[in-house]
Scaffold this motif. Structure first.
Motif, short mmCIF file in Angstrom:
data_model
loop_
_atom_site.label_atom_id
_atom_site.label_comp_id
_atom_site.label_asym_id
_atom_site.label_seq_id
_atom_site.Cartn_x
_atom_site.Cartn_y
_atom_site.Cartn_z
N HIS A 192 0.83 -1.25 -0.01
CA HIS A 192 0.15 -0.13 -0.03
C HIS A 192 0.81 1.16 0.20
CE1 HIS A 192 -2.86 -2.77 1.23
NE2 HIS A 192 -3.91 -2.24 0.73
N ARG A 193 2.03 1.10 -0.12
CA ARG A 193 2.91 2.45 -0.22
C ARG A 193 2.65 3.00 -1.55
NH1 ARG A 193 9.08 1.01 0.77
NH2 ARG A 193 9.24 3.17 0.41
N ARG A 194 2.52 4.28 -1.55
CA ARG A 194 2.47 5.15 -2.79
C ARG A 194 3.32 4.91 -3.84
NH1 ARG A 194 0.34 11.04 -0.31
NH2 ARG A 194 -1.65 10.08 0.79
N ASN A 195 4.72 4.99 -3.47
CA ASN A 195 5.85 4.80 -4.57
C ASN A 195 6.04 3.23 -4.91
OD1 ASN A 195 6.89 4.31 -2.15
ND2 ASN A 195 8.58 5.57 -2.51
N SER A 197 6.39 -0.01 -6.77
CA SER A 197 6.42 -0.11 -8.29
C SER A 197 5.66 -1.34 -8.46
CB SER A 197 7.98 -0.59 -8.69
OG SER A 197 8.37 -1.89 -7.89
N SER A 198 5.35 -1.68 -9.94
CA SER A 198 4.55 -2.66 -10.27
C SER A 198 4.91 -4.16 -10.00
CB SER A 198 4.13 -2.74 -11.77
OG SER A 198 5.25 -2.82 -12.42
#
Length: 383
Positions: A192-195, A197-198
Motif C-alpha cells: 500500500h505504499r504510494r511509490n 512499483s508494479s
C-alpha cells in the motif's frame, strides 16, 4: 468352538475316561477276587430235601454237590457291578460336564472383560476416543491379571501419545501464527505504499496469497486439534439457522447456491458446527465447474429424530474408490498441493467435528460429476 466349550469337553472327557478306567479296574479286581475263592464241596444225606443248600458239609460220606449256584451268584455280582457302575458313571459324568461349563465360564470371565473393553475402544468413533478406559482387573496376580495389567499400560501410553500429539499440533500452530501475522502486516504496508512499483505490487500480492494459504492451514490444524475430543459443553443448535447464516455471507460468483433450510435441531458447539457447514459450502463452491455450477444445501429432521445436512454440488467426476481418501488430511482430488487454493483439511475438519458430536459423515459421487456429502448428527433437546 469357543474356549469355554473346549475346556468343558476336556473336563468332561477326562472325567469320563478316568471313570471308565476306574470301573474296568474295579471289575477286574472283583472278578479275580471271586474267581480265586475255593468252591466248598457240599454233601447231603439221603433224607435231605434237594432244594436245601448247605454252606458247609453237614456230615462226611454224603454225595458231592457242584458249585454251580455260587458261580451264578458271582456272575450276577459282576453284572450288577457293570450295570450300576455304568449308570452312576453316566450320571456323575453329566454333572461333571455341567460343573465344568460353569467353572470354565468363571475362569474365562476376566478374558470376557478384556474383550469387551477392547471392543469398546475399537468401536469408538474417533481413534483415541476410548483410550482413557482401563480394565483395572482385580484378583490374584496370575497370568490373566498380568495380561490385563499389560493391556492397561499399553492403553495409558497410547493415551499419553495422542494427548501429546494434540498438544504439539496446538502449540506449533499457535507459535506459527505470530510470524505469519507479522509477515502479513509487513506485506500489506509494502503493497500500500504510494511509490511501490508494479513489480513490488505483484510480488506483494503473491506473497500475501501464500501467507493467507498458510494461515488457513494453521487454522485448520487448530480446528483439528480442537475437535478431536468429545464436545462436553453442548447447547441447542438448529442446523437450518447455521446454513442460512453461512450461505447469506457467500460472495456472488458463477456458482448458483440453492438452500432448503428445514428444521434440524441438534446439540453441540455452535462454533464448531458453523465451521463444519462453512467448510462444506466453501468446498462445494471451490471444487465446481467454471461456468453454470450449482450448489444445493439442505437440512431436515430424519424419522428417527436425527438432524441431517446434505451438501451437493456439480463439479469434476469423482471416482468412488477415491472418496474415502478425501477425508484424510492434505488429500485432494487430482490436485497438486501447491496448486490447490485450499489447505486440504476441509473434509478432515468436517469428519472430526461430526465425530466429536457423536455423528457421522459420508460422501457419494454424483452422476455427471460432483459430490454429495451427508452429515448426520444426533437429535437435540426439545426446544
Amino acid at each position: 468352538m469357543t474356549i469355554r466349550a473346549r475346556l468343558t469337553l476336556v473336563y468332561g472327557g477326562l472325567f469320563l475316561a478316568a471313570g471308565i478306567v476306574l470301573l474296568g479296574v474295579t471289575y477286574v479286581l472283583v472278578s479275580a477276587r471271586l474267581s480265586g475263592q475255593r468252591v466248598t464241596s457240599f454233601t447231603r444225606s439221603p433224607t435231605t430235601p434237594p432244594d436245601v443248600v448247605f454252606t458247609e458239609a453237614p456230615e462226611p460220606g454224603g454225595i458231592l454237590k457242584e458249585g454251580q449256584f455260587i458261580q451264578n451268584a458271582q456272575q450276577d455280582v459282576l453284572g450288577s457291578l457293570l450295570t450300576q457302575g455304568s449308570v452312576a458313571l453316566v450320571v456323575v459324568g453329566a454333572a461333571s460336564v455341567a460343573f465344568g461349563w460353569l467353572l470354565a465360564g468363571r475362569l474365562l470371565q476376566p478374558l470376557h472383560r478384556m474383550t469387551e473393553t477392547a471392543r469398546r475402544i475399537a468401536e469408538a468413533p474417533a481413534a483415541d476416543r476410548g483410550l482413557h478406559e482401563r480394565i483395572a482387573l482385580s484378583g490374584p496376580n496370575d497370568e490373566v491379571k498380568q495380561l490385563a495389567d499389560t493391556f492397561d499400560v499399553m492403553l495409558e501410553r497410547l493415551d499419553h501419545s495422542f494427548d501429546g500429539q494434540r498438544r504439539f499440533i496446538a502449540n506449533a500452530s499457535h507459535e506459527l501464527r505470530t510470524p505469519l501475522t507479522l509477515n502479513r502486516a509487513l506485506l500489506e504496508v509494502a503493497v500500500h505504499r504510494r511509490n511501490a512499483s508494479s513489480e513490488v505490487l505483484q510480488l506483494g500480492e503473491t506473497l500475501l496469497e501464500i501467507n493467507a494459504r498458510h494461515e488457513r492451514l494453521i487454522d485448520g490444524l487448530l480446528m483439528l486439534a480442537r475437535t478431536e475430543p468429545e464436545v462436553v459443553d453442548a447447547s441447542f443448535v438448529d442446523l437450518a439457522d447455521i446454513v442460512e447464516h453461512v450461505c447469506a455471507r457467500l460472495p456472488q460468483g458463477p456458482v448458483t447456491v440453492r438452500t432448503e433450510a428445514g428444521e434440524a435441531p441438534t446439540s453441540g458447539d455452535p462454533v464448531l458446527l458453523e465451521r463444519l457447514v462453512q467448510n462444506l459450502v466453501e468446498n462445494g463452491v471451490r471444487h465446481n465447474v467454471p461456468e453454470g455450477g450449482r450448489l444445493h444445501v439442505a437440512t431436515r429432521t430424519l424419522p428417527d429424530g436425527s438432524a441431517s445436512l446434505v451438501v451437493s454440488n456439480t463439479g469434476p467426476v469423482v471416482p468412488r474408490y477415491e472418496v474415502p481418501s478425501l477425508f484424510e488430511p492434505f488429500r485432494r482430488l487430482n490436485a497438486q498441493r501447491l496448486a490447490s487454493p485450499g489447505a486440504g483439511l476441509g473434509l478432515s475438519i468436517v469428519r472430526s467435528t461430526a465425530r466429536a458430536h457423536n455423528g457421522d459423515v459420508r460422501a457419494e459421487p454424483r452422476e455427471g460429476g460432483g459430490l454429495t456429502v451427508t452429515v448426520t448428527l444426533p437429535c437435540g433437546p426439545a426446544s
